[in-house]
Design a protein around this motif. Structure first.
Motif, PDB file in Angstrom:
ATOM      1  N   LEU A 135       0.918  -1.132   0.226  1.00 39.45           N
ATOM      2  CA  LEU A 135      -0.353   0.094   0.001  1.00 39.45           C
ATOM      3  C   LEU A 135       0.894   1.155  -0.281  1.00 39.45           C
ATOM      4  O   LEU A 135       0.696   1.998  -1.207  1.00 39.45           O
ATOM      5  N   PHE A 136       1.807   0.998   1.062  1.00 43.94           N
ATOM      6  CA  PHE A 136       3.020   2.154   0.964  1.00 43.94           C
ATOM      7  C   PHE A 136       3.218   2.339  -0.323  1.00 43.94           C
ATOM      8  O   PHE A 136       3.806   4.033  -1.160  1.00 43.94           O
ATOM      9  N   LYS A 137       3.849   1.744  -1.422  1.00 46.38           N
ATOM     10  CA  LYS A 137       4.435   1.611  -2.424  1.00 46.38           C
ATOM     11  C   LYS A 137       3.560   2.341  -3.125  1.00 46.38           C
ATOM     12  O   LYS A 137       4.302   2.741  -4.758  1.00 46.38           O
ATOM     13  N   LYS A 138       2.770   1.489  -3.139  1.00 46.60           N
ATOM     14  CA  LYS A 138       1.722   2.313  -4.501  1.00 46.60           C
ATOM     15  C   LYS A 138       1.177   3.820  -4.461  1.00 46.60           C
ATOM     16  O   LYS A 138       1.287   3.938  -5.535  1.00 46.60           O
ATOM     17  N   LYS A 139       0.641   4.369  -3.574  1.00 49.60           N
ATOM     18  CA  LYS A 139       0.626   5.578  -2.755  1.00 49.60           C
ATOM     19  C   LYS A 139       1.852   6.062  -3.505  1.00 49.60           C
ATOM     20  O   LYS A 139       1.160   6.887  -3.306  1.00 49.60           O
ATOM     21  N   LYS A 140       2.961   5.818  -2.680  1.00 41.11           N
ATOM     22  CA  LYS A 140       4.438   6.327  -3.748  1.00 41.11           C
ATOM     23  C   LYS A 140       4.032   6.501  -4.814  1.00 41.11           C
ATOM     24  O   LYS A 140       4.586   8.151  -5.227  1.00 41.11           O
ATOM     25  N   TRP A 141       3.589   5.304  -5.358  1.00 40.64           N
ATOM     26  CA  TRP A 141       4.049   5.490  -6.721  1.00 40.64           C
ATOM     27  C   TRP A 141       3.214   6.667  -7.921  1.00 40.64           C
ATOM     28  O   TRP A 141       3.282   6.920  -8.033  1.00 40.64           O
ATOM     29  N   LEU A 142       0.915   6.402  -6.678  1.00 38.42           N
ATOM     30  CA  LEU A 142       0.413   7.136  -6.931  1.00 38.42           C
ATOM     31  C   LEU A 142       1.419   8.733  -7.172  1.00 38.42           C
ATOM     32  O   LEU A 142       0.472   9.388  -7.956  1.00 38.42           O
ATOM     33  N   GLN A 143       1.860   8.956  -5.900  1.00 37.73           N
ATOM     34  CA  GLN A 143       1.913  10.403  -5.748  1.00 37.73           C
ATOM     35  C   GLN A 143       2.860  10.664  -6.603  1.00 37.73           C
ATOM     36  O   GLN A 143       3.049  11.789  -7.663  1.00 37.73           O
ATOM     37  N   LEU A 144       3.995  10.148  -6.644  1.00 34.84           N
ATOM     38  CA  LEU A 144       5.029  10.282  -8.024  1.00 34.84           C
ATOM     39  C   LEU A 144       4.198  10.252  -9.496  1.00 34.84           C
ATOM     40  O   LEU A 144       4.803  11.031 -10.761  1.00 34.84           O
ATOM     41  N   GLU A 145       4.046   9.570 -10.023  1.00 32.42           N
ATOM     42  CA  GLU A 145       3.003   9.657 -11.232  1.00 32.42           C
ATOM     43  C   GLU A 145       2.182  10.724 -11.580  1.00 32.42           C
ATOM     44  O   GLU A 145       2.458  11.301 -12.542  1.00 32.42           O
ATOM     45  N   PHE A 146       1.833  10.879 -10.200  1.00 34.71           N
ATOM     46  CA  PHE A 146       1.064  12.429 -10.202  1.00 34.71           C
ATOM     47  C   PHE A 146       1.663  13.597 -10.811  1.00 34.71           C
ATOM     48  O   PHE A 146       1.033  14.206 -11.987  1.00 34.71           O
TER      49      PHE A 146
END
Length: 464
Positions: free
Chosen positions: A389-400
């Motif tokens: 979940l942490f990595k997914k959230k971080k990836w979404l933030q980075l993608e945004f």
């Protein structure tokens, strides 16, 4: 030994019968009649001796025959000496008769006296050897019974007294002693054989019951034991003891078969336990080595050792499994602990997962190793889920952020194109800035790319 005694006893009886047929002299002064009587006695002894020897040979073993050879040689020499004395005795009587017929009375008396001396010597030798043989035979039987555990003190005492009387030349007393000793010996031997047979039957009866309770088929052994009981009731104690021991051996064979079957089952059961534990990934080499020793013990019929080894093999396999479970729990808890430490450094909330890990540690300390492993695995799964979940959230933030930067570059590029159209020339410095921003974006340096884009946009708008 009883058979040999019977042969000797029958021999003496036969000798008495043969002696009854020998014609005694009506006048002992008749040298011819006396010589004829002595010759008849000698032939009677020879006849009986041959019959007794033939009967004795039939009951002797090869070893006993070999042992009797020296005695036989000595006895033959003794018989030859007696024959020589008999011949000399007869010659003296004949010479006495001749001297008497010739009126040489002094010479006749001398010949008769010498003949009487020879007769006395012959009688002494005969009685001495006969008593000595009885003493020797009685002594041998007594010694054999004593070796077997019989009490023959009275017999040996009488034998000693017979030996003393023989040495003093009191053959009548010696024979009385030795005959009494032989009678006592026969009674002792009979009672001893009876007791031995009784003990053998009782022991075998007990042993057969034990084997039957053990699960063995003792039908044949019981049948043979019944034959022993019949022999005992019939007074044949030697045969009764033999049959009882035969029944005991049969029961032992049955017990051996039962023990072998049980041992085989114990080995197979231990092997199944070890195989099951090995299937869990446990190193069971020590237990397998012990079980191989059990297999060897089965080969050598060491059944008591087999049960011990099978139990030990199972015990070692279970110990190995326990050590394996402890290490597995410890390793799993250690891995979970390292994973949670990494998540803590990332700033994640791992309080609930730490509680699960504490349950794993408590179970480990209380010896519930499988439970400890399961709690540790649960902690690992929880940690992995949090990490994902942490990595997914971080990836979404980075993608945004990446998408915003890409949009900013695209928008700046459009504004630059409008500016260049309006100015009628290429704005190289500004285009170079946008290219740097694009390079930074490709290298995932989004903050740097965003900063360059903002500077370029400000410059573009300043021209306008």
């Amino acid at each position: 030994m009883c058979i040999r005694d019977r042969v000797r006893r029958d021999g003496f009886a036969a000798l008495r019968e043969q002696m009854r047929d020998v014609q005694r002299p009506n006048d002992w002064r008749d040298a011819g009649a006396v010589a004829k009587f002595m010759e008849g006695m000698r032939k009677a002894r020879e006849t009986v001796d041959v019959q007794a020897a033939d009967a004795m040979v039939a009951v002797l073993t090869d070893e006993q025959k070999e042992a009797y050879k020296p005695a036989g040689t000595a006895y033959d020499a003794y018989r030859a000496k007696l024959a020589e004395i008999d011949t000399t005795y007869n010659q003296k009587l004949i010479e006495a008769q001749k001297a008497f017929n010739m009126r040489e009375f002094d010479a006749a008396v001398e010949h008769v006296e010498k003949a009487m001396e020879l007769a006395k010597k012959t009688q002494y030798d005969f009685l001495f050897n006969r008593i000595s043989e009885k003493i020797s035979n009685t002594q041998n039987v007594a010694e054999e019974l004593q070796k077997e555990g019989a009490n023959v003190f009275e017999v040996t005492s009488l034998v000693t007294m017979a030996q003393s009387a023989t040495g003093l030349g009191d053959f009548a007393q010696a024979e009385a002693y030795i005959n009494e000793a032989r009678e006592k010996l026969r009674a002792i031997e009979g009672e001893y054989r009876k007791q031995r047979a009784s003990d053998a039957i009782s022991f075998t009866q007990f042993f057969i019951v034990n084997v039957r309770n053990f699960g063995g088929d003792t039908t044949s052994a019981e049948r043979t034991l019944n034959q022993a009981k019949y022999a005992f009731e019939g007074g044949d104690f030697v045969e009764a003891e033999r049959l009882a021991k035969e029944a005991e051996e049969m029961a032992k064979d049955v017990k051996k078969q039962v023990m072998a079957e049980r041992s085989r089952k114990s080995i197979d059961a231990a092997d199944a336990v070890i195989a099951e534990i090995e299937g869990e990934g446990v190193d069971v080499s020590e237990a397998s080595d012990i079980l191989r020793h059990a297999e060897m013990s089965l080969k050598y019929e060491n059944f008591e050792r087999i049960e011990e080894l099978c139990s030990l093999a199972i015990e070692k396999a279970r110990e190995a499994r326990e050590k394996f479970k402890i290490k597995r729990a410890e390793d799993t808890i250690g891995y979970a602990k390292e994973m949670l430490a990494d998540l803590g450094r990332e700033g994640l909330n791992i309080d609930e997962t730490l509680k699960t890990l504490e349950k794993a540690k408590t179970a480990l300390n209380n010896g519930r190793y499988d439970e400890a492993t399961e709690y540790a695995k649960t902690a690992i799964v929880e940690a992995q889920e949090k990490f994902i979940l942490f990595k997914k959230k971080k990836w979404l933030q980075l993608e945004f952020k990446r998408q915003n930067t890409l949009n900013a570059i695209s928008k700046a590029s459009h504004e630059l194109e409008l500016l260049e159209s309006m100015m009628g020339k290429e704005m190289k410095t500004l285009r170079s800035q946008l290219q740097k921003a694009a390079f930074a974006f490709e290298e995932e340096k989004h903050e740097e790319a965003e900063k360059i884009v903002k500077m370029a946009v400000r410059s573009i708008r300043a021209y306008r």
